[in-house]
Write a protein that holds these residues in place. Sequence first.
Motif, short mmCIF file in Angstrom:
data_model
loop_
_atom_site.label_atom_id
_atom_site.label_comp_id
_atom_site.label_asym_id
_atom_site.label_seq_id
_atom_site.Cartn_x
_atom_site.Cartn_y
_atom_site.Cartn_z
N ILE A 211 56.79 36.12 33.54
CA ILE A 211 56.05 37.34 33.22
C ILE A 211 55.37 37.79 34.51
O ILE A 211 54.41 37.16 34.98
N PHE A 212 55.87 38.85 35.11
CA PHE A 212 55.36 39.33 36.39
C PHE A 212 54.11 40.18 36.18
O PHE A 212 54.07 41.06 35.32
N ALA A 213 53.09 39.89 36.98
CA ALA A 213 51.80 40.59 36.88
C ALA A 213 51.09 40.47 38.23
O ALA A 213 51.55 39.76 39.13
N ASP A 272 41.76 32.26 24.59
CA ASP A 272 40.90 31.65 25.61
C ASP A 272 41.56 31.76 26.98
O ASP A 272 42.75 31.46 27.14
N VAL A 273 40.79 32.16 27.99
CA VAL A 273 41.30 32.19 29.36
C VAL A 273 41.46 30.76 29.86
O VAL A 273 40.52 29.96 29.76
N VAL A 274 42.64 30.44 30.39
CA VAL A 274 42.88 29.09 30.91
C VAL A 274 43.17 29.12 32.42
O VAL A 274 43.08 28.09 33.09
N GLY A 275 43.53 30.29 32.96
CA GLY A 275 43.85 30.38 34.39
C GLY A 275 44.14 31.81 34.78
O GLY A 275 43.83 32.75 34.04
N TYR A 276 44.79 31.94 35.97
CA TYR A 276 45.02 33.28 36.52
C TYR A 276 46.39 33.31 37.20
O TYR A 276 46.83 32.33 37.79
N VAL A 277 47.05 34.46 37.09
CA VAL A 277 48.39 34.62 37.65
C VAL A 277 48.36 34.43 39.16
O VAL A 277 47.46 34.91 39.86
N GLY A 278 49.37 33.71 39.67
CA GLY A 278 49.49 33.51 41.11
C GLY A 278 50.94 33.38 41.51
O GLY A 278 51.85 33.80 40.78
N SER A 279 51.16 32.78 42.67
CA SER A 279 52.53 32.53 43.15
C SER A 279 52.59 31.17 43.81
O SER A 279 53.23 30.98 44.85
N SER A 280 51.91 30.19 43.22
CA SER A 280 51.84 28.85 43.81
C SER A 280 53.10 28.06 43.47
O SER A 280 53.76 28.28 42.46
N PRO A 292 57.14 36.59 44.24
CA PRO A 292 56.13 37.51 43.70
C PRO A 292 55.26 36.82 42.66
O PRO A 292 55.69 35.88 41.99
N PRO A 293 54.02 37.27 42.53
CA PRO A 293 53.12 36.64 41.55
C PRO A 293 53.64 36.83 40.12
O PRO A 293 54.07 37.93 39.73
N HIS A 294 53.62 35.75 39.37
CA HIS A 294 54.05 35.81 37.97
C HIS A 294 53.60 34.55 37.25
O HIS A 294 53.26 33.54 37.88
N LEU A 295 53.62 34.63 35.94
CA LEU A 295 53.37 33.46 35.10
C LEU A 295 54.71 32.93 34.61
O LEU A 295 55.49 33.67 34.00
N HIS A 296 54.98 31.67 34.90
CA HIS A 296 56.13 31.01 34.29
C HIS A 296 55.62 30.37 33.00
O HIS A 296 54.73 29.52 33.02
#
Length: 337
Positions: A211-213, A272-280, A292-296
């Motif tokens: 999910i790209f964001a 509930d917020v558990v984290g934040y989108v990144g590209s790690s 690119p930053p996204h949530l897998h």
Amino acid sequence: MRRFLAFCMVMSLTLALTFPSAAAKDSPVETDWRKQVFKNVEMLTGLPWYYLAAMDQYERNLQRVRRDLPRKKGWLAIHVPAERWAGVINPDQEDQMEVSIQYFGGIGRDGNGDGKANRHDPVDVLYTVARFLSHLGTDEDAIRTGLWQYYHQPIAVDTITHIAKIFAKFDTLKLDAHVFPLPLQYNYTYHSTWGDRRGWGGLRIHEGTDIFADYGTPVLSTCYGYIELMGWNKYGGWRLGIRDVYNNYHYYAHLNGFRKKLKQGDIVKPGDVVGYVGSSGYGPPGTSGKFPPHLHYGLYKFNGRTIYSFDPYPHLKAWERQTRKQWREMKKKKRKK
């Protein structure tokens, strides 16, 4: 005498709760009834009700995905094999006499006071299982030991323990609500990517949906669950895993970071917020920016033998529709005030 009085009290409570046969399967009425029965057995045995509920839920989950297991008959899913109930060397595998069952090393006990230890009677089964799990004590370590002696499977022990903690936290068995893993007001895009080829670190398939964001977009828990894992992985970067009561393992990867003070062992609810989108990911700890930053987002299940992934895309689409509908309804209510 004490056991007899406790037995009479608990059974009178159980009998007073007529099973809601007209209620829909897994409806609030039906699940509340089961919860009360588990609590009645807790009064008799001292085993916290949520461990019985978790064991029942665990076996429900297995029966949904495995054809080799007997299906539940009635309201209880816990199934005790004949050889465990009566004893492996017992010549009568349907033995209902406690004396001979104990002689042959079986665990079967009479829970309803009818003089028979019947493995097809749900009250006898619950009493037997509660006695077995609590024979070393009723603290968490003792119960985990009992679960290990029953299943001989470490993942089963962890899964049931974690489901029990979720039930205990929310004090209900009805925990099937879900939300989309990103807030709908943020910009995002996704399509089905489960099963695609991946090459970094060796040829493999993609076990999730990307999910790209934008960087820093909040990542939400999709379910009621227990945080089983947090930390770094060279493939997933900063990632975490949440186990829900239906034995689904929700995997979030490539995060930019976790919510402050969130830790392994915490229990979360949908939204509930558990984290934040990144590209790690794709390297040693701290590696970022290789894509690119996204949530897998991945989904896994344990069937009592193996862990396997399944396509989360249909679930994400359904949760997105549900969340959007709830969001619209909430906005309508605010406008009416």
